[in-house]
Motif scaffolding. Structure first.
Motif, PDB file in Angstrom:
ATOM      1  N   LYS A  26       1.290  21.643  -7.274  1.00 34.61           N
ATOM      2  CA  LYS A  26       2.360  20.701  -8.120  1.00 34.61           C
ATOM      3  C   LYS A  26       3.077  20.070  -7.071  1.00 34.61           C
ATOM      4  CE  LYS A  26       2.249  24.258 -10.751  1.00 34.61           C
ATOM      5  NZ  LYS A  26       0.982  25.088 -10.893  1.00 34.61           N
ATOM      6  N   GLY A  27       3.857  19.376  -6.917  1.00 35.52           N
ATOM      7  CA  GLY A  27       4.933  18.427  -6.458  1.00 35.52           C
ATOM      8  C   GLY A  27       4.348  17.394  -5.802  1.00 35.52           C
ATOM      9  N   ILE A  28       3.619  16.264  -6.576  1.00 34.83           N
ATOM     10  CA  ILE A  28       3.076  15.343  -6.213  1.00 34.83           C
ATOM     11  C   ILE A  28       3.690  13.823  -6.377  1.00 34.83           C
ATOM     12  CG2 ILE A  28       1.180  13.134  -6.644  1.00 34.83           C
ATOM     13  CD1 ILE A  28      -0.140  16.171  -8.393  1.00 34.83           C
ATOM     14  N   THR A  29       4.139  12.732  -5.418  1.00 37.85           N
ATOM     15  CA  THR A  29       5.059  11.653  -6.231  1.00 37.85           C
ATOM     16  C   THR A  29       3.766   9.950  -6.181  1.00 37.85           C
ATOM     17  OG1 THR A  29       6.967  12.608  -5.394  1.00 37.85           O
ATOM     18  CG2 THR A  29       6.672  10.340  -5.330  1.00 37.85           C
ATOM     19  N   VAL A  30       3.898   9.770  -7.126  1.00 38.60           N
ATOM     20  CA  VAL A  30       2.566   8.574  -6.771  1.00 38.60           C
ATOM     21  C   VAL A  30       3.867   7.090  -6.586  1.00 38.60           C
ATOM     22  CG1 VAL A  30       1.231   7.213  -8.291  1.00 38.60           C
ATOM     23  CG2 VAL A  30       1.118   9.871  -8.195  1.00 38.60           C
ATOM     24  N   VAL A  31       3.448   6.786  -5.200  1.00 42.91           N
ATOM     25  CA  VAL A  31       4.246   4.916  -5.344  1.00 42.91           C
ATOM     26  C   VAL A  31       3.742   4.216  -5.406  1.00 42.91           C
ATOM     27  CG1 VAL A  31       6.051   4.056  -3.605  1.00 42.91           C
ATOM     28  CG2 VAL A  31       5.746   6.512  -4.431  1.00 42.91           C
ATOM     29  N   ASP A  32       3.627   3.267  -5.773  1.00 36.64           N
ATOM     30  CA  ASP A  32       3.287   2.054  -5.641  1.00 36.64           C
ATOM     31  C   ASP A  32       3.249   0.787  -4.436  1.00 36.64           C
ATOM     32  OD1 ASP A  32       1.637   1.864  -7.965  1.00 36.64           O
ATOM     33  OD2 ASP A  32       3.192   0.884  -9.043  1.00 36.64           O
ATOM     34  N   VAL A  33       2.166   0.724  -4.012  1.00 36.84           N
ATOM     35  CA  VAL A  33       2.733   0.023  -2.248  1.00 36.84           C
ATOM     36  C   VAL A  33       1.522  -1.296  -2.146  1.00 36.84           C
ATOM     37  CG1 VAL A  33       3.213   2.464  -1.107  1.00 36.84           C
ATOM     38  CG2 VAL A  33       0.916   1.698  -0.874  1.00 36.84           C
ATOM     39  N   ARG A  34       1.760  -1.691  -1.426  1.00 33.66           N
ATOM     40  CA  ARG A  34       1.223  -3.325  -0.806  1.00 33.66           C
ATOM     41  C   ARG A  34       0.382  -2.822   0.542  1.00 33.66           C
ATOM     42  NH1 ARG A  34       1.923  -8.722  -3.191  1.00 33.66           N
ATOM     43  NH2 ARG A  34       2.572  -8.450  -5.139  1.00 33.66           N
ATOM     44  N   GLY A  35      -0.136  -3.593   1.041  1.00 33.54           N
ATOM     45  CA  GLY A  35      -0.984  -2.768   2.429  1.00 33.54           C
ATOM     46  C   GLY A  35      -2.123  -3.547   2.936  1.00 33.54           C
ATOM     47  N   HIS A  36      -2.640  -4.127   4.378  1.00 33.80           N
ATOM     48  CA  HIS A  36      -3.446  -4.462   4.670  1.00 33.80           C
ATOM     49  C   HIS A  36      -4.340  -3.068   5.237  1.00 33.80           C
ATOM     50  CE1 HIS A  36      -6.915  -7.237   6.152  1.00 33.80           C
ATOM     51  NE2 HIS A  36      -6.168  -7.254   6.833  1.00 33.80           N
ATOM     52  N   GLY A  37      -5.509  -3.152   5.470  1.00 32.79           N
ATOM     53  CA  GLY A  37      -6.824  -2.348   6.242  1.00 32.79           C
ATOM     54  C   GLY A  37      -7.558  -2.132   6.219  1.00 32.79           C
ATOM     55  N   GLY A  38      -8.745  -2.400   6.307  1.00 31.86           N
ATOM     56  CA  GLY A  38     -10.046  -2.031   5.913  1.00 31.86           C
ATOM     57  C   GLY A  38     -11.056  -2.930   5.267  1.00 31.86           C
ATOM     58  N   GLU A  39     -10.556  -3.878   4.645  1.00 34.30           N
ATOM     59  CA  GLU A  39     -10.869  -4.650   3.649  1.00 34.30           C
ATOM     60  C   GLU A  39     -11.318  -5.583   4.409  1.00 34.30           C
ATOM     61  OE1 GLU A  39      -7.039  -4.639   2.832  1.00 34.30           O
ATOM     62  OE2 GLU A  39      -7.557  -2.453   2.046  1.00 34.30           O
ATOM     63  N   VAL A  40     -11.776  -6.070   3.092  1.00 33.27           N
ATOM     64  CA  VAL A  40     -12.542  -7.352   3.791  1.00 33.27           C
ATOM     65  C   VAL A  40     -11.579  -8.463   3.111  1.00 33.27           C
ATOM     66  CG1 VAL A  40     -15.038  -7.540   3.167  1.00 33.27           C
ATOM     67  CG2 VAL A  40     -13.402  -8.183   1.260  1.00 33.27           C
ATOM     68  N   GLU A  41     -11.111 -10.097   3.766  1.00 37.63           N
ATOM     69  CA  GLU A  41      -9.973 -10.791   3.043  1.00 37.63           C
ATOM     70  C   GLU A  41     -10.602 -11.592   1.781  1.00 37.63           C
ATOM     71  OE1 GLU A  41     -10.029 -13.900   5.576  1.00 37.63           O
ATOM     72  OE2 GLU A  41      -9.595 -12.932   7.618  1.00 37.63           O
ATOM     73  N   ARG A  42      -9.454 -11.029   1.174  1.00 37.43           N
ATOM     74  CA  ARG A  42      -9.930 -11.827  -0.002  1.00 37.43           C
ATOM     75  C   ARG A  42      -9.201 -13.183  -0.863  1.00 37.43           C
ATOM     76  NH1 ARG A  42      -6.489  -8.302  -4.433  1.00 37.43           N
ATOM     77  NH2 ARG A  42      -5.171  -9.241  -4.080  1.00 37.43           N
ATOM     78  N   ILE A  43      -9.789 -14.533  -1.333  1.00 39.00           N
ATOM     79  CA  ILE A  43      -9.268 -15.879  -1.154  1.00 39.00           C
ATOM     80  C   ILE A  43      -9.311 -15.688  -2.268  1.00 39.00           C
ATOM     81  CG2 ILE A  43      -9.649 -17.988  -0.659  1.00 39.00           C
ATOM     82  CD1 ILE A  43     -10.594 -17.313   1.513  1.00 39.00           C
ATOM     83  N   GLU A  44      -8.041 -16.088  -3.395  1.00 43.80           N
ATOM     84  CA  GLU A  44      -7.491 -16.267  -4.463  1.00 43.80           C
ATOM     85  C   GLU A  44      -7.440 -18.189  -4.827  1.00 43.80           C
ATOM     86  OE1 GLU A  44      -5.135 -13.698  -6.734  1.00 43.80           O
ATOM     87  OE2 GLU A  44      -7.222 -11.736  -5.913  1.00 43.80           O
ATOM     88  N   THR A  45      -7.846 -18.578  -6.397  1.00 42.46           N
ATOM     89  CA  THR A  45      -7.100 -19.623  -7.004  1.00 42.46           C
ATOM     90  C   THR A  45      -5.618 -19.792  -7.169  1.00 42.46           C
ATOM     91  OG1 THR A  45      -9.583 -20.368  -6.256  1.00 42.46           O
ATOM     92  CG2 THR A  45      -7.660 -21.989  -7.393  1.00 42.46           C
ATOM     93  N   TYR A  46      -4.786 -20.026  -6.900  1.00 39.65           N
ATOM     94  CA  TYR A  46      -3.403 -20.263  -7.228  1.00 39.65           C
ATOM     95  C   TYR A  46      -3.056 -21.653  -7.682  1.00 39.65           C
ATOM     96  CZ  TYR A  46       0.889 -19.525  -8.102  1.00 39.65           C
ATOM     97  OH  TYR A  46       2.992 -19.206  -8.826  1.00 39.65           O
ATOM     98  N   ARG A  47      -3.043 -22.022  -8.698  1.00 42.68           N
ATOM     99  CA  ARG A  47      -2.628 -23.191  -9.363  1.00 42.68           C
ATOM    100  C   ARG A  47      -3.042 -24.209  -8.202  1.00 42.68           C
ATOM    101  NH1 ARG A  47       4.336 -23.230 -10.013  1.00 42.68           N
ATOM    102  NH2 ARG A  47       4.212 -21.430 -11.754  1.00 42.68           N
ATOM    103  N   GLY A  48      -4.861 -23.778  -8.535  1.00 46.09           N
ATOM    104  CA  GLY A  48      -5.380 -24.821  -7.758  1.00 46.09           C
ATOM    105  C   GLY A  48      -5.654 -25.060  -6.528  1.00 46.09           C
ATOM    106  N   THR A  49      -4.819 -24.134  -5.967  1.00 44.96           N
ATOM    107  CA  THR A  49      -4.916 -24.222  -4.205  1.00 44.96           C
ATOM    108  C   THR A  49      -4.995 -22.587  -3.666  1.00 44.96           C
ATOM    109  OG1 THR A  49      -2.755 -25.057  -3.755  1.00 44.96           O
ATOM    110  CG2 THR A  49      -3.096 -24.073  -2.131  1.00 44.96           C
ATOM    111  N   ARG A  50      -6.135 -22.653  -2.760  1.00 41.92           N
ATOM    112  CA  ARG A  50      -7.016 -21.322  -2.496  1.00 41.92           C
ATOM    113  C   ARG A  50      -5.742 -20.618  -1.469  1.00 41.92           C
ATOM    114  NH1 ARG A  50     -11.782 -20.696  -3.551  1.00 41.92           N
ATOM    115  NH2 ARG A  50     -12.361 -19.854  -1.408  1.00 41.92           N
TER     116      ARG A  50
END
Length: 65
Positions: A26-50
């Protein structure tokens, strides 16, 4: 009482919550976070730019035990 903080991938949230509810935590809090650590680099295309995505969306659990 201790406070445990865990940062997990969003896809793992349901299975982790099921396991915690199974042991009656009992007593759980869930929070959305952003971070970097341990994962491979991710490259996406946004409005024609990588773009290199440096921060990934994750979930932080705060558990009082």
């Amino acid at each position: 009482m201790k406070l445990i903080k865990a940062i997990i991938r969003r896809a793992q949230l349901n299975s982790v919550l099921k396991a915690l509810f199974a042991i009656e935590v009992k007593g759980i809090t869930v929070v959305d976070v952003r971070g970097h650590g341990g994962e491979v680099e991710r490259i996406e295309t946004y409005r024609g730019t990588r773009v290199k995505m440096e921060l990934t969306e994750k979930v932080m659990l705060e558990i009082g035990v």
